[in-house]
Design an enzyme around this catalytic site. Structure first.
Site, PDB file in Angstrom:
ATOM      1  N   ASP A 138       0.384   0.531  11.171  1.00 14.59           N
ATOM      2  CA  ASP A 138      -0.391   1.214  11.984  1.00 14.59           C
ATOM      3  C   ASP A 138      -2.024   0.990  11.815  1.00 14.59           C
ATOM      4  O   ASP A 138      -2.267   0.134  11.185  1.00 14.59           O
ATOM      5  CB  ASP A 138      -0.197   2.739  11.688  1.00 14.59           C
ATOM      6  CG  ASP A 138      -0.479   2.934  10.116  1.00 14.59           C
ATOM      7  OD1 ASP A 138      -0.684   2.265   9.460  1.00 14.59           O
ATOM      8  OD2 ASP A 138       0.265   4.227   9.655  1.00 14.59           O
ATOM      9  N   ASP A 148       1.956  -0.819   6.624  1.00 10.54           N
ATOM     10  CA  ASP A 148       2.430  -0.239   7.651  1.00 10.54           C
ATOM     11  C   ASP A 148       1.774  -0.767   9.109  1.00 10.54           C
ATOM     12  O   ASP A 148       0.842  -1.414   8.917  1.00 10.54           O
ATOM     13  CB  ASP A 148       1.996   1.142   7.621  1.00 10.54           C
ATOM     14  CG  ASP A 148       2.830   1.841   6.531  1.00 10.54           C
ATOM     15  OD1 ASP A 148       3.923   1.305   6.378  1.00 10.54           O
ATOM     16  OD2 ASP A 148       2.405   3.012   6.310  1.00 10.54           O
ATOM     17  N   ASP A 177      -3.981   2.426   9.551  1.00 14.56           N
ATOM     18  CA  ASP A 177      -4.398   2.625   8.115  1.00 14.56           C
ATOM     19  C   ASP A 177      -3.883   1.158   7.394  1.00 14.56           C
ATOM     20  O   ASP A 177      -4.570   0.572   6.659  1.00 14.56           O
ATOM     21  CB  ASP A 177      -3.710   3.640   7.200  1.00 14.56           C
ATOM     22  CG  ASP A 177      -4.500   4.950   7.537  1.00 14.56           C
ATOM     23  OD1 ASP A 177      -5.599   4.775   8.169  1.00 14.56           O
ATOM     24  OD2 ASP A 177      -3.977   6.091   7.431  1.00 14.56           O
ATOM     25  N   GLU A 198       0.739  -1.195   0.126  1.00  9.23           N
ATOM     26  CA  GLU A 198      -0.138  -0.050   0.005  1.00  9.23           C
ATOM     27  C   GLU A 198       0.781   1.170  -0.014  1.00  9.23           C
ATOM     28  O   GLU A 198       1.820   1.233   0.900  1.00  9.23           O
ATOM     29  CB  GLU A 198      -1.028  -0.010   1.247  1.00  9.23           C
ATOM     30  CG  GLU A 198      -1.556   1.249   1.419  1.00  9.23           C
ATOM     31  CD  GLU A 198      -2.836   1.577   0.456  1.00  9.23           C
ATOM     32  OE1 GLU A 198      -2.919   0.930  -0.581  1.00  9.23           O
ATOM     33  OE2 GLU A 198      -3.541   2.445   0.945  1.00  9.23           O
TER      34      GLU A 198
END
Ligand code: 1YM
Length: 651
Positions: free
Chosen positions: A510, A508, A512, A435
């Protein structure tokens, strides 16, 4: 074998030697009897004992079963049945109950007069559990006396079964502690795992009452009573409730039939989602790969709904609903009980008995047709829903044909942003789905281009949980994934066309990143499921920290957790108090340069990855329905409850 036997009879010595040889075989190859010595096998011990109590309930002699997890992960299972017979066994010359707990294959229940229906290990379970326990205590109440015997170290015993008191009650209680030398990984039970299975058994055996408690922590005692007079009807309702799905009609449709010694029952209900969930069971054992009972049911459902459409002129000449159409939004339980189940396939997850298909098929055809004729409003709703599915399927086909024509016309059909690898052998190839453009750029530069392909994702993601297949064909984010993998989707999915052996999601660490991972996994689960069950899907694990001392490459460490970070800090300090250690926290993949990304996340020699497995498709379905569905509350609850497990992905 040199146990100090408290026996007066030479027979007992011989007996114990024989017994221990049998149980020793179980200890040598536990996997053959309980599947594994991991957590799954551990929980299996409980099921084996509970199965015996359920058999007693099905025979009509027992109304309640109690299951407790006690301090130290000791399990106690108790029932108020007749109690295992304690009389001296005619040939073994020891108590029958001792025979049940020490002789392998004593499960035939001494031939004749046994239960018509037996599941699990067909009664050999008790001795297997004993063989794999550090200790086991058996208490039997026969309405007069309390009989007791203790076993230790996998079935050894110092004393025969003896009377320890008087009672007017009847029943059997078994207490055991799993042997940690066998279950090396863990002997700690998971409440939710046991609860799920006990609840399933309570649904499958209507009226049986199971009281399940976790008494390990005195400050936090958990207890649940599992008792469903409605049986599998309530199972279907439960599956709708846990998934927060909106049912199409109010009541569950239920049909059942008997043929000789066999019984079959089906409960079904539709909801407004596009997914189907059929769980089938044979003798209370979940047949994960279906089989003749499930096929019989599916055939009948397709035929009945088509017949209904024809009869009421709702279908044009030549128009036909397919299985997938009539199963859209369907939740169903199929449960058969047979004298003799033949389980087939590599994992023995499929029912093979050929006579069961026509039995279930004819029964469902006749009774479901009657039901639909007597309930025209429900019938019409089901029919309309099936027809809507059929129309969507045709729209999808048109979309697919257009997509195919388009790709045939374009010279290079692979997505433009794909950086392909040169190797073609899928034993060696892998694709990173990344992504974000900057991470994609680093990955392209850092990769080994011989066998690593990179596909950066862009555009708006589709929530596949709320979409039919035709929407996927038009989605700019998902279609490149589909074309790059080569397998197509849904009914067209073909694993032999897969272009990369490993499909690695790299996002990632995190919120998102977690969102995109979940969306992609849901997509694979709904439209490319064999990719997951085949073990092709992985999740890349980028490090969270870079810990370094000075400029030397030798003094650089990458940490994947806070604990690891602290460990490396200490290691690099090497007892020098004043030395300066640099700690860099990576906020995203994009912060890493190509070389770092290669070293930490992509180099097969050094990286760690999670392989996504599908232990339990039912649980996975529930997780995805909750995570991606409309309802916010269950999603929040799920995330809160499971936050601590993030990192191990076993959907
Ligand atoms: C907590 C576990 O094992 N209950 C149990 C087991 C048996 C009976 C009753 C039983 C069965 C029969 C006759 C029969 C078993 N008996 C045997 C065997 N609870 C638990 N409750 N009388 C009692 O099958 O005819 C095996 S299991 F072989 F001894 F009959």
């Amino acid at each position: 074998m040199s146990e100090n036997l408290n026996t007066k009879n030479q027979n007992y010595d011989e007996n114990q030697i024989q017994v221990l040889e049998g149980l020793e075989a179980v200890r040598k190859r536990p996997g053959m009897y309980i599947g594994s010595t991991g957590p799954k096998g551990l929980h299996h011990l409980v099921y084996e004992i509970v199965d015996n109590a359920i058999d007693e309930a099905l025979a009509g002699y027992c109304s309640q079963i109690t299951v407790d997890i006690l301090e130290g992960d000791v399990i106690r299972v108790s029932d108020n049945g007749r109690g295992i017979p304690t009389g001296i066994h005619p040939t073994e010359k020891i108590s029958a109950a001792t025979v049940v707990y020490t002789i392998l294959h004593a499960g035939g229940k001494f031939g004749g007069g046994g239960y018509k229906v037996a599941g699990g290990l067909h009664g050999v379970g008790a001795s297997v559990v004993n063989a794999l326990s550090e200790w086991l205590e058996l208490t039997v109440k026969d309405g007069k006396n309390i009989h007791f015997q203790r076993f230790h170290n996998g079935g050894h015993y110092d004393e025969q079964m003896k009377i320890i008191g008087e009672t007017t009650e009847t029943g059997t209680t078994v207490m055991f502690k799993a042997d940690p030398t066998i279950f090396e990984e863990t002997t700690v039970y998971e409440y939710d795992v046991l609860l799920r299975r006990l609840r399933e058994q309570a649904f499958l055996n209507a009226g049986v009452k199971i009281v399940f408690s976790d008494l390990r922590n005195k400050d936090e005692i958990v207890s649940e009573t599992l008792h469903y007079e409605g049986g599998i009807r309530q199972f279907v309702e439960h599956l709708h409730n846990t998934r927060e799905l909106t049912p199409l009609a109010e009541e569950v449709i239920y049909v059942s039939g008997v043929q000789g010694d066999s019984t079959a029952e089906v409960a079904l209900m539709y909801n407004d989602s596009y997914n189907e969930l059929i769980l089938s069971f044979a003798n209370n054992i979940h047949t994960t790969d279906g089989g003749t009972h499930e096929t019989g049911f599916k055939n009948a459902l397709t035929k009945v709904i088509n017949e209904y459409g024809k009869k009421f002129n709702l279908l044009k000449d030549g128009e036909k609903l397919l299985g997938d159409d009539v199963r859209e939004g369907l939740t169903a339980i199929v449960s058969v009980k047979l004298t003799d189940c033949e389980f087939e396939g590599q994992t023995k997850g499929r029912l093979g008995n050929p006579e069961v298909r026509p039995f279930v098929e004819n029964m469902v055809m006749e009774k479901l047709m009657n039901y639909l004729e007597e309930n025209p409003a429900v019938a019409r709703e089901i029919f309309d829903k099936s027809q809507a599915a059929q129309r969507a399927r045709e729209a999808a086909k048109r979309a697919r044909d257009t997509a195919r024509r388009k790709s045939a016309m374009e010279s290079a059909s692979l997505p433009g942003k794909l950086a392909d690898c040169s190797e073609r052998d899928i034993e060696r190839t892998e694709i990173y789905i990344v992504e974000g453009d900057s991470a994609g750029g680093s990955a392209k530069q850092g990769r080994d281009r011989r066998y690593q392909a990179i596909l950066p994702l862009w555009g708006k993601m589709l929530n596949v949980e709320k979409a039919r297949i035709d929407k996927v064909y038009g989605n700019e984010k998902l279609m490149p994934v589909v074309t790059a993998l080569g397998t197509s989707i849904g009914e067209d999915f073909d694993i032999t066309k897969l272009r990369y052996g490993k499909v690695i999601i790299m996002a990632d660490a995190d919120v998102d990143g977690s969102h995109i991972r979940t969306l992609l996994l849901t997509f694979f689960f709904r439209f490319m499921r064999p990719l997951i069950s085949n073990g092709n899907v992985y999740i890349a694990q980028p490090p969270l920290y870079k810990v370094s001392r000075g400029k030397s490459e030798k003094n650089v460490r990458y940490a994947f957790s806070d604990e690891e970070r602290d460990k490396y800090i200490d290691e690099l300090k090497d007892n020098n108090e004043n030395v300066k250690i640099d700690v860099q926290r990576y906020k995203g993949l994009g912060e890493m340069d190509p070389e770092q990304l290669w070293e930490t996340t992509m180099d097969p020699e050094r990286r760690t990855m999670l392989r996504v497995t599908m232990e339990d498709a039912v649980k996975a379905d529930e997780i995805f329905t909750i995570l991606m569905g409309d309802k916010v509350m269950p999603r929040r609850e799920f995330i809160e409850k499971n936050a601590k497990y993030v990192g191990e992905l076993d959907i």
